[in-house]
Write an enzyme that holds these catalytic residues in place. Structure first.
Site, short mmCIF file in Angstrom:
data_model
loop_
_atom_site.label_atom_id
_atom_site.label_comp_id
_atom_site.label_asym_id
_atom_site.label_seq_id
_atom_site.Cartn_x
_atom_site.Cartn_y
_atom_site.Cartn_z
CG HIS A 1 -1.71 -1.13 1.54
ND1 HIS A 1 -2.52 -1.75 0.64
CD2 HIS A 1 -1.82 -1.85 2.69
CE1 HIS A 1 -3.10 -2.79 1.23
NE2 HIS A 1 -2.68 -2.88 2.47
CG ASP B 1 -4.79 -6.12 2.53
OD1 ASP B 1 -4.56 -6.60 3.64
OD2 ASP B 1 -4.84 -4.89 2.33
ZN LIG Z 1 -2.42 -5.57 5.06
#
Ligand SMILES: [Zn+2]
Length: 455
Positions: free
Chosen positions: A267, A318
């Site tokens: 991210h 994720d």
């Molecule tokens: Zn994560």
């Protein structure tokens, strides 16, 4: 020597027809021939592709998918989602985690992921279960047949400046000494197709003075071990970083750590030009999780500019609101199309097929981030392969580079029929050999958790 025959496939260099792949007894590709005469009376598979590494997973969150799509009065954002997720995480013990992770890894294999980077912070360290929780992840990988890159996570604080952890974060915590001990105990247990690395949860969760000791701890085990970190997912954390150190998270990391090919910046959403240029130069991989990042309202990483600078990327599922490599890549491309009002944004310099480009690059970047010898079909790589069934209507009428475009961009049904890990078929005819038992146990466990949470 095992010989496998395919009508066509995406090899390291290009598309080829009438392929024979020879796999040695250790599961590594020993030879590849294309344009061969295929003997009669052998099994001939349709289209072979390299498998996809899934570089970012929090296995327990699979059972939380869909439980946070309701807006209470007040703000609904990443941070309110996180509170609900902590409440769910508190229900986990080694038995429940084993069942959920096994089912998730079976789903991943069926979706074409043959290796997973388990970013593992749910240690239950407050109840002394840290080793059991890690062993649970390893045994789920063994049961399903997926290759694991286990990334125990260092987590120490609730915010910059070593702010004390909240109650919900208690299961995640280790001091550096305990963390080092955990890595040392895990070292002899993780072998074969599995790898051991480590992760920093984020700059929020680890005071800067504790980074060096943790990097030493993993380097003492393996100088090339992967190191992952959640880096700049939300603007609030970028702002908190600037307020704390005067540096944005990526700036701080690149100035203070030896970020190189071992590192995966998960991210890296909120970056400025000088930051994405520096990441590309470092050789690190950016870990993108497009479905989760969309679900959590994170933002968009500037992929086109970054790849033009030669930056590497891979994909992860994720929070597992989607377990589908094709959907992650589709969303990765669509996010950029929507933001720029353009089409076929992510492809080779000078043009080419978007589907093929995305699959090749994400496979390569993911393999690097997980230190797994996969990511392309080539001699010396592990035989982690996927077979696409060309009988599937969505795969009709496409040839060579179009095959990958159809595979990724032409619909939801999964045309992957067979999946091989290290020379062994783990999915055949769209079914994993243990899926009935594993999914049965999953449903029972999730029902029990739901009842416990209602009570
Ligand atoms: Zn994560």
């Amino acid at each position: 020597m095992q010989k496998l025959y395919f009508k066509e496939g995406l090899l390291g260099g290009d598309w080829a027809l009438n392929i024979c792949v020879e796999v040695a007894s250790d599961g590594v590709i020993a030879a590849i021939h294309s344009g061969v005469d295929i003997p009669v009376q052998v099994e001939v598979h349709d289209t072979v592709l390299p498998s996809m590494p899934n570089l970012h997973s929090h296995a327990f969150q699979r059972a939380f998918a869909g439980l946070a799509e309701y807006r209470e009065a007040g703000q609904s954002d990443f941070w309110s989602w996180r509170n609900a997720m902590y409440h769910f995480a508190a229900q986990m013990n080694p038995d429940a985690l084993k069942v959920i992770a096994s089912a998730l890894y079976v789903e991943m294999l069926k979706a074409g992921y043959t290796a997973v980077g388990e970013f593992h912070y749910l240690h239950n360290s407050h109840t002394d279960q840290a080793l059991a929780m890690s062993e649970t992840i390893l045994s789920a990988a063994e049961d399903s047949g997926i290759a694991l890159t286990h990334l125990p996570v260092l987590y120490q604080a609730s915010d910059f400046g070593g702010k004390p952890a909240s109650d919900g974060q208690k299961p995640f915590l280790h001091c550096n000494k305990e963390f080092e001990r955990l890595l040392q105990v895990l070292k002899p247990r993780i072998n074969g197709r599995h790898q051991l690395g480590m992760a920093f949860h984020s700059l929020r969760a680890v005071p800067e003075e504790n980074f060096a000791g943790a990097v030493d701890a993993i380097e003492n085990i393996n100088l090339k071990a992967p190191i992952h970190i959640h880096i700049a997912e939300q603007m609030k954390e970028v702002e908190a970083s600037v307020a704390h150190s005067g540096k944005r998270p990526v700036e701080w990391l690149l100035e203070n750590q030896n970020v190189d090919e071992r590192w995966c910046l998960v991210h890296a959403t909120h970056v400025q030009e000088h930051e994405w240029k520096a990441i590309a130069k470092s050789g690190a991989v950016v870990g993108l999780c497009p479905a989760t990042e969309a679900n959590l309202g994170d933002g968009l990483f500037p992929v086109p500019e970054y790849i033009q600078m030669g930056g590497g990327f891979g994909i992860g599922s994720d929070s597992h609101i989607s377990v589908d490599a094709r959907e992650e890549l589709r969303l990765l491309e669509y996010g950029q199309r929507l933001a720029r009002q353009k089409r076929t944004v992510l492809t080779y310099e000078g043009g080419g097929h978007t589907g093929e480009y995305l699959w090749r690059e994400a496979a390569k970047g993911g393999a690097q981030a997980l230190a797994q010898p996969i990511g392309e079909i080539a001699v010396g790589k592990r035989a982690d392969l996927l077979v696409i069934n060309r009988d599937n209507p969505m795969m009709t009428g496409s040839f060579y580079g179009q095959v990958m475009d159809s595979f990724i961009f032409s619909g939801q049904p999964n045309p992957i029929s067979d999946v091989m890990v290290a020379g062994e078929w783990v999915v055949r005819g769209g079914k994993h050999k243990y899926e009935e038992d594993i999914f049965g146990a999953y449903k029972e466990t999730v029902r029990e958790i739901a009842m416990a949470m209602e009570a």
